[in-house]
Design a protein around this motif. Structure first.
Motif, PDB file in Angstrom:
ATOM      1  N   ARG A  18       0.805  -1.221   0.000  1.00  0.00           N
ATOM      2  CA  ARG A  18       0.000   0.000   0.000  1.00  0.00           C
ATOM      3  C   ARG A  18       0.840   1.273   0.000  1.00  0.00           C
ATOM      4  N   ALA A  19       2.135   1.156   0.242  1.00  0.00           N
ATOM      5  CA  ALA A  19       2.993   2.332   0.341  1.00  0.00           C
ATOM      6  C   ALA A  19       3.031   3.082  -0.983  1.00  0.00           C
ATOM      7  N   PRO A  20       3.042   4.409  -0.943  1.00  0.00           N
ATOM      8  CA  PRO A  20       3.163   5.167  -2.192  1.00  0.00           C
ATOM      9  C   PRO A  20       4.492   4.865  -2.879  1.00  0.00           C
ATOM     10  N   LEU A  21       4.466   4.841  -4.181  1.00  0.00           N
ATOM     11  CA  LEU A  21       5.706   4.672  -4.925  1.00  0.00           C
ATOM     12  C   LEU A  21       6.554   5.929  -4.810  1.00  0.00           C
ATOM     13  N   ARG A 134       1.247  -5.050  -8.026  1.00  0.00           N
ATOM     14  CA  ARG A 134       1.176  -3.626  -8.337  1.00  0.00           C
ATOM     15  C   ARG A 134       1.448  -3.357  -9.820  1.00  0.00           C
ATOM     16  N   GLU A 137      -0.564  -0.324 -11.701  1.00  0.00           N
ATOM     17  CA  GLU A 137      -0.093   1.060 -11.571  1.00  0.00           C
ATOM     18  C   GLU A 137       1.306   1.244 -12.137  1.00  0.00           C
TER      19      GLU A 137
END
Length: 289
Positions: A18-21, A134, A137
């Protein structure tokens, strides 16, 4: 105290799923780099991260994936390093691969001073699974994945390609890698023994499980094996034997032994190092087109 909130979920970093890239940075003409992306959290272990090189103008279609595994005798090494002969390249080798149309991922894995086999293989599988989760995205088509590794990383890449519990890959590029760890005998201090947690002679079943030669099976993906004929650290016979076994079960296999080359392409003229790299990249591109 009653009613006091549990701070641990607030303190912990976001889960890798869930961490932002991280923001992308330029990494060569037409290439952007996402550096240090966490992909796994293991208790008591440093965060495991990967780097992603992506073409700037990839278009609408998802990109094939080139998954690279670094070497270092399973004891050391860094994910941004493809070998000392390529450290001075500008643009670097991963940027060149990305510019050809691949998304390139290079991942950390636990070294033998941190955990014994199969820990590094488990980590690399986790990295591939994170990329798959992921992929939307990131714009990556993980159904078109080529694994590529050098030395100890080539050994792990070969195991990834041959493992029953790893999603099928389109091909494997393996540079000067050991293929049979059972040959190392009773030396408890060798790199192989440190990887396994004991001398291969005393851990025969684990040594065989950790040996690509003993994991070959019908239906194995295509392999490109490249090895210096004068390799003083990993005998060229490791690749010859693996090529013979792959051919025996019907896996499309190309073996190229390189005259005059020691380990990590030491002693090879620069033009020939470039040719080895170009040949490997062209082979990988054919696997996903």
């Amino acid at each position: 105290m009653t009613g006091t909130p549990d701070l641990r979920p607030l303190i912990a970093a976001p889960h890798p799923d869930r961490a932002p890239l991280p923001p992308a940075a330029p990494a060569g003409p037409g290439v952007r780099l996402l550096r240090g992306v966490p992909y796994a959290e293991l208790p008591g272990v440093r965060p495991l991260e990967l780097d992603l090189w992506l073409p700037e103008n990839a278009g609408a279609d998802p990109l094939p994936l080139l998954f690279f595994v670094h070497g270092g005798a399973w004891r050391r090494g860094r994910r941004e390093d493809m070998g000392y002969r390529m450290r001075g390249w500008t643009p670097g080798p991963f940027a060149r691969i990305a510019a050809s149309g691949f998304a390139v991922a290079s991942a950390d894995y636990r070294l033998s001073g941190e955990a014994v086999f199969p820990a590094p293989l488990d980590d690399l599988r986790d990295a591939l699974a994170w990329i798959a989760r992921r992929s939307g995205e990131l714009g990556i088509d993980t159904a078109r994945t080529v694994v590529w590794g050098e030395s100890a990383g080539g050994h792990l890449a070969a195991l990834l390609a041959l493992a029953d519990d790893t999603p099928a890959v389109s091909g494997a590029v393996v540079w000067y890698a050991p293929s049979d760890l059972t040959l190392d005998g009773d030396n408890p201090h060798s790199p192989e023994a440190l990887l396994l947690g004991g001398a291969p002679a005393t851990l025969a079943e684990r040594a065989a499980q950790a040996s690509p030669l003993h994991r070959v099976h019908p239906g194995a993906p295509p392999f490109l094996l490249m090895h210096g004929e004068s390799d003083t650290l990993v005998d060229c016979d490791h690749s010859r034997r693996l090529a013979a076994r792959l051919t025996e079960v019907g896996a499309p296999t190309r073996l190229r032994t390189v005259p005059g080359a020691d380990h990590v392409w030491h002693g090879l003229p620069e033009a020939e190092v470039e040719d080895v790299f170009r040949t490997s990249l062209e082979w990988a591109l054919r696997r996903v087109r």
